[in-house]
Design a protein around this motif. Structure first.
Motif, mmCIF file in Angstrom:
data_model
loop_
_atom_site.group_PDB
_atom_site.id
_atom_site.type_symbol
_atom_site.label_atom_id
_atom_site.label_comp_id
_atom_site.label_asym_id
_atom_site.label_seq_id
_atom_site.Cartn_x
_atom_site.Cartn_y
_atom_site.Cartn_z
ATOM 1 N N GLY A 177 1.239 -0.930 0.424
ATOM 2 C CA GLY A 177 0.433 -0.317 0.243
ATOM 3 C C GLY A 177 0.588 1.409 -0.090
ATOM 4 N N TRP A 178 0.410 2.390 -0.662
ATOM 5 C CA TRP A 178 1.480 3.883 -0.701
ATOM 6 C C TRP A 178 0.340 4.607 0.827
ATOM 7 N N GLN A 179 1.411 5.032 1.498
ATOM 8 C CA GLN A 179 1.118 5.760 2.331
ATOM 9 C C GLN A 179 1.264 7.755 1.285
ATOM 10 N N PHE A 180 -0.083 8.385 2.426
ATOM 11 C CA PHE A 180 0.057 9.833 2.417
ATOM 12 C C PHE A 180 0.707 10.480 3.224
ATOM 13 N N GLY A 181 1.159 11.752 3.178
ATOM 14 C CA GLY A 181 1.584 12.319 4.063
ATOM 15 C C GLY A 181 0.893 14.142 4.258
ATOM 16 N N SER A 182 0.484 14.552 5.134
ATOM 17 C CA SER A 182 0.043 15.718 5.624
ATOM 18 C C SER A 182 0.665 16.198 6.610
ATOM 19 N N ALA A 183 0.156 17.920 6.589
ATOM 20 C CA ALA A 183 0.424 18.763 7.251
ATOM 21 C C ALA A 183 0.370 18.273 9.262
ATOM 22 N N TYR B 26 2.209 14.655 9.403
ATOM 23 C CA TYR B 26 3.710 15.625 9.819
ATOM 24 C C TYR B 26 3.735 16.625 10.249
ATOM 25 N N ARG B 27 4.918 17.800 11.231
ATOM 26 C CA ARG B 27 4.203 18.906 11.641
ATOM 27 C C ARG B 27 5.332 20.069 10.083
ATOM 28 N N GLY B 28 3.820 20.185 9.603
ATOM 29 C CA GLY B 28 3.276 20.813 8.417
ATOM 30 C C GLY B 28 3.790 20.208 7.108
ATOM 31 N N ASP B 29 3.818 21.796 6.152
ATOM 32 C CA ASP B 29 3.706 21.068 4.664
ATOM 33 C C ASP B 29 5.138 20.951 4.572
ATOM 34 N N ALA C 27 7.487 19.599 5.899
ATOM 35 C CA ALA C 27 8.327 18.183 6.720
ATOM 36 C C ALA C 27 7.087 17.105 5.933
ATOM 37 N N SER C 28 6.339 17.440 5.080
ATOM 38 C CA SER C 28 6.288 16.476 4.739
ATOM 39 C C SER C 28 6.177 16.370 3.433
ATOM 40 N N ILE C 29 6.389 17.442 2.009
ATOM 41 C CA ILE C 29 6.744 17.676 0.993
ATOM 42 C C ILE C 29 8.603 16.931 0.612
ATOM 43 N N THR C 30 9.601 17.010 2.690
ATOM 44 C CA THR C 30 10.740 16.460 2.494
ATOM 45 C C THR C 30 11.117 15.221 2.871
ATOM 46 N N ALA C 31 9.843 14.336 3.390
ATOM 47 C CA ALA C 31 9.866 13.425 3.325
ATOM 48 C C ALA C 31 9.529 12.108 1.580
ATOM 49 N N VAL C 32 8.950 12.961 1.268
ATOM 50 C CA VAL C 32 8.481 12.850 -0.204
ATOM 51 C C VAL C 32 10.121 12.695 -0.732
ATOM 52 N N LEU C 33 11.205 13.671 -0.394
ATOM 53 C CA LEU C 33 12.038 13.683 -1.300
ATOM 54 C C LEU C 33 13.510 13.224 -0.775
ATOM 55 N N THR C 34 13.266 12.269 0.252
ATOM 56 C CA THR C 34 13.935 11.523 0.999
ATOM 57 C C THR C 34 13.451 9.868 1.214
ATOM 58 N N GLY C 35 12.030 10.114 0.119
ATOM 59 C CA GLY C 35 11.955 8.184 0.165
ATOM 60 C C GLY C 35 11.143 7.662 1.059
ATOM 61 N N GLU C 36 10.831 8.535 2.379
ATOM 62 C CA GLU C 36 9.930 8.679 3.179
ATOM 63 C C GLU C 36 8.790 7.647 2.818
ATOM 64 N N ILE C 37 7.828 8.290 2.061
ATOM 65 C CA ILE C 37 6.926 8.384 1.292
ATOM 66 C C ILE C 37 6.624 8.986 0.097
ATOM 67 N N ILE D 165 0.095 15.703 0.201
ATOM 68 C CA ILE D 165 -0.667 17.208 -0.120
ATOM 69 C C ILE D 165 -0.397 18.342 0.702
ATOM 70 N N THR D 166 -0.204 18.638 -0.206
ATOM 71 C CA THR D 166 0.491 20.033 0.580
ATOM 72 C C THR D 166 0.067 21.626 -0.271
ATOM 73 N N ALA D 167 0.790 22.099 0.827
ATOM 74 C CA ALA D 167 0.402 24.077 0.044
ATOM 75 C C ALA D 167 1.029 24.037 -1.118
ATOM 76 N N ALA D 168 0.264 24.854 -1.708
ATOM 77 C CA ALA D 168 1.023 24.938 -3.610
ATOM 78 C C ALA D 168 2.546 25.769 -3.247
ATOM 79 N N ASN D 169 2.374 26.788 -2.767
ATOM 80 C CA ASN D 169 3.488 27.388 -2.007
ATOM 81 C C ASN D 169 4.810 27.182 -1.607
ATOM 82 N N VAL D 170 4.574 25.824 -1.017
ATOM 83 C CA VAL D 170 5.868 25.189 -0.237
ATOM 84 C C VAL D 170 6.264 24.473 -1.857
ATOM 85 N N ALA D 171 5.242 23.662 -2.274
ATOM 86 C CA ALA D 171 5.318 22.850 -3.120
ATOM 87 C C ALA D 171 6.033 23.651 -4.961
#
Length: 322
Positions: A150-156, A182-185, A187-197, A201-207
């Motif tokens: 199964g997949w995982q999805f991260g959020s803020a 995660y503790r904020g947007d 952190a969730s997108i960092t988890a994508v970059l590291t391959g953790e998840i 689903i994150t704020a556009a201005n972060v992505a």
């Protein structure tokens, strides 16, 4: 007759309503509360609006962040503030999500406030790492369904609008992706970059900056319409799941009992603030969304509608906050 003389004359004949006008005239500072960390999107919206709002009111508007408890600390403080227009609050879609979960509230999410106006509406983005084999949302959903583990999805965080946007995706796509808070947007997108998840689903201005740097791929946005800043990125509804909508918003509230004349004055000032061309452009750029003025009645209806729809999803998905 000068302005002060006109006000005195109004007080002489206008009774309590005019005395409220006098309080507005005398109280030169308005406090704008919000419940999020300085530097975040809500804080940015509040600070962008404060100046032009103050100019329209002929008062100084001071932003007062009181982060914590998903916005509950600030909302509770606003609900107890003196209802004379000297304290107002900025809330986001998270206000409705918190109410839908019914957690840790010592105030009524609608009845303890006088809605003033919606300000903005904006969407989140679904993000995968740039080297993820899924080139589009349909492929990603297929991969998530076929994955043995199964997949995982991260959020803020638990109980955020981003969290429920993912649960709505699960519901409409028939998936069982596991939510990872995660503790904020960022952190969730960092988890994508590291391959953790695989997905966040994150704020556009972060992505957006990470997309520009070639680090991530944006599969879709969560609103009803395509983002102005991301015209090449389809909505979830367009790409795979017709009818999907998990946009969020921000707007202004006053404490319950604030006189309608004061609410009307605040509403007129809010509309004037967001109609300024420079302010509109900066707000839209900040949230990568659209600027939306509106009536107090429309704001009340928005909150009620959002609470009802998220409450139904929470019930149907049996979502429990840990």
């Amino acid at each position: 007759m000068n302005r002060r003389d006109l006000l005195a004359a109004a007080i002489a004949v206008g009774g309590p309503w005019a005395r409220h006008a006098q309080a507005q005239e005398t109280a030169r500072t308005v406090t704008l509360l919000h419940g999020f960390a300085p530097g975040g999107p809500a804080d940015g919206v509040a600070r962008l609006v404060a100046g032009p709002l103050g100019a329209a009111l002929h008062q100084t508007v001071v932003v007062d962040p009181r982060p914590g408890a998903g916005g509950n600390i600030a909302a509770a403080a606003l609900s107890r503030a003196h209802p004379d227009g000297s304290v107002i609050g900025l809330v986001t879609g998270g206000h409705a999500v918190t109410a839908a979960f019914g957690r840790n509230q010592n105030y009524e999410p609608i009845d303890d406030f006088e809605p003033v106006s919606q300000l903005v509406r904006y969407a989140f983005v679904l993000v995968v790492r740039a080297d993820n084999p899924a080139q589009d949302l349909t492929t990603a959903l297929r991969a998530a369904g076929a994955s043995r583990n199964g997949w995982q999805f991260g959020s803020a965080g638990n109980g955020t609008t981003q969290h429920l946007a993912g649960e709505l995706l699960n519901s409409m796509a028939g998936l069982q992706m596991v939510h990872v808070p995660y503790r904020g947007d960022a952190a969730s997108i960092t988890a994508v970059l590291t391959g953790e998840i695989p997905l966040a689903i994150t704020a556009a201005n972060v992505a957006i900056p990470m997309r520009q740097g070639g680090q991530v791929r944006l599969l879709a946005t969560t609103g009803q319409r395509r983002s102005v800043g991301l015209p090449d990125v389809p909505t979830v509804s367009e790409a795979a799941l017709p009818g999907y909508d998990a946009a969020t918003w921000a707007g202004l509230l006053a404490p319950r009992g604030t006189p309608q004349a004061v609410v009307a004055r605040l509403n007129a000032a809010a509309i004037a603030a967001v109609q300024d061309g420079d302010v509109r452009a900066r707000l839209a750029d900040l949230v990568d969304g659209e600027v939306v003025g509106g009536t107090p009645e429309a704001m009340r209806e928005l909150m009620a509608r959002e609470i009802a729809r998220w409450r139904a999803l929470i019930r149907d998905r049996r979502i429990v906050l840990e």
